[in-house]
Design an enzyme around this catalytic site. Sequence first.
Site, PDB file in Angstrom:
ATOM      1  N   ARG A  79      26.542  21.613 -54.462  1.00  0.00           N
ATOM      2  CA  ARG A  79      27.905  22.268 -54.190  1.00  0.00           C
ATOM      3  C   ARG A  79      27.831  23.759 -53.767  1.00  0.00           C
ATOM      4  O   ARG A  79      26.753  24.405 -54.058  1.00  0.00           O
ATOM      5  CB  ARG A  79      28.605  22.429 -55.667  1.00  0.00           C
ATOM      6  CG  ARG A  79      28.824  20.755 -56.252  1.00  0.00           C
ATOM      7  CD  ARG A  79      29.701  20.914 -57.606  1.00  0.00           C
ATOM      8  NE  ARG A  79      28.513  21.846 -58.555  1.00  0.00           N
ATOM      9  CZ  ARG A  79      29.250  22.696 -59.418  1.00  0.00           C
ATOM     10  NH1 ARG A  79      30.370  22.919 -59.517  1.00  0.00           N
ATOM     11  NH2 ARG A  79      28.470  23.382 -60.049  1.00  0.00           N
TER      12      ARG A  79
ATOM     13  N   SER B 263      17.983  23.165 -59.759  1.00  0.00           N
ATOM     14  CA  SER B 263      17.520  22.613 -61.002  1.00  0.00           C
ATOM     15  C   SER B 263      16.413  21.818 -61.181  1.00  0.00           C
ATOM     16  O   SER B 263      16.595  20.412 -61.432  1.00  0.00           O
ATOM     17  CB  SER B 263      18.788  21.827 -61.853  1.00  0.00           C
ATOM     18  OG  SER B 263      19.780  22.842 -61.968  1.00  0.00           O
TER      19      SER B 263
ATOM     20  N   ASP C 165      20.024  25.471 -63.844  1.00  0.00           N
ATOM     21  CA  ASP C 165      21.510  25.041 -64.414  1.00  0.00           C
ATOM     22  C   ASP C 165      21.676  25.889 -65.701  1.00  0.00           C
ATOM     23  O   ASP C 165      22.719  26.264 -65.971  1.00  0.00           O
ATOM     24  CB  ASP C 165      21.851  23.748 -64.509  1.00  0.00           C
ATOM     25  CG  ASP C 165      20.718  23.091 -65.017  1.00  0.00           C
ATOM     26  OD1 ASP C 165      19.773  23.440 -65.254  1.00  0.00           O
ATOM     27  OD2 ASP C 165      21.159  21.706 -65.051  1.00  0.00           O
TER      28      ASP C 165
END
Length: 499
Positions: free
Chosen positions: A108, A177, A230
């Site tokens: 994203r 992550s 994250d």
Amino acid sequence: MGRVALGVAVGVAVVACAVAGVVVGRRVRSRKKWRRVLGVLKELEESCETTIGRLRQVVDAMAVEMHAGLASEGGSKLKMLLTYVDHLPTGSEIGTYYALDLGDTNFRVLRVQLGGRESLMLSKDVEQQPIPQHLMTSSSEDLFDFIASTLKQFVEKEESGSEFASVRTRELGFTFSFPVKQTSIRTGNLIKWTKGFAIEDMVGRDVLECLQAGLTRNGLDMQVVLLVNDTVGSLALGHYCDADTVAAVIIGTGTNACYLERADAIIKCQGLLTTSGGMVVNMEWGNFWSSHLPRTSYDIDLDVESLNPNDQGFEKMISGMYLGDIVRRVILRMSQETDIFGPVSSRLTTPFILETYLVVDMHEDDSPDLQEVARILKEILEITEIPLKARKLVVRICDVVTRRAARLAAAGIVGILKKIGRDGTGGITSGRGRSDIKMKRTVVAIEGDLYTTYTMFREYLHEALNEILGEDVAPHVILKATEDGSGIGAALLAASYSS
């Protein structure tokens, strides 16, 4: 009575006795069948038992392992990775910042506009893109060229004809992550890939260098400010919204936690000076292990047959990736020992076919005849004929497995609080129940579908947290759900560390 009539009467009596014998035999077999099934259930309940005493043992073990992992590399199954994030967003940040979030098969890009303490977050734009399958095993150049070109299109589209077009230096926070060994806020070498990625030329290389090279090749003028995972992003967002946030936990498909460690502990264990009151530590707590964890035969079999045996033991007991398969394994054993679910379905022997979201749907089925349970068993596991009594048994299995997971997650959270002296006992070396410890308001940010959307999981976690901490301490500990911390948090940290 004539001989014929007598013969008929005797025949009828014989048939009646035979029928009665069959009925009685069926009842006896049915009782034996249910005794075996209930025996399997009882064994599961006993193996998954999480008494308050056992939970406190897990708390103590977590705190001890945290200390050991921080003291020396390899000293614990907890990696206790330093993130070099030594200050968190406060709400005073102003400006427009970008974030890139790469954590699974999607990535994203985000842009946030921050207005300082008066306005906080003015706007947020997000775009998600799937990563083509072939790029997950290709080269680092191919992967980051694709990411950079997508990011460039996002920037150009969002800034076209807007006030943001005048921004000279675009600053970016990168959430990555995967296991990384960081040596500064801007440098970190990839330890290994997970989640289906296998790009060999990236292992051991600096992640930000790979990203920055991709941005340069694609003509995108953007400065990558920092690298985080994250959980650190979730902590940053939590702290931005509430300054008393000291830890963050993700409980979704996978699970992890990070927390703000005191500066003196960092200096003592790592010899590393910080510029502020502490540093965020990425625990990688999915790999936590202790003999006090209530492990069942189903957990052992799942671990042996997994892609990473003897690894991520805690994660395999509490995260969404695995709970559904534990439930499947219990149902399979009951099917193998009795015909309560009919003939053993081939789909029932398929690992991970029963996903955790289906367990949630069955566990929270409130229809009188458990229609959702019947539907899932039929459509997913091809179990077509199942009486209501057996459906209730499935719900009970879901409850036992979920309750254990939630209560262990709660013990892990309290373990973190114990390590930093926020559990009301004064810390890792203090005795339990000291009355002279003044408890500070303590907030833990929590993210992940298992916590935010699974009502029973959340209730069991809160229940256990209150039991462990006690009525005097529990009101001072607040769990706050966050959303999109992995992305927004990276942008906020970019603002906090802006040049």
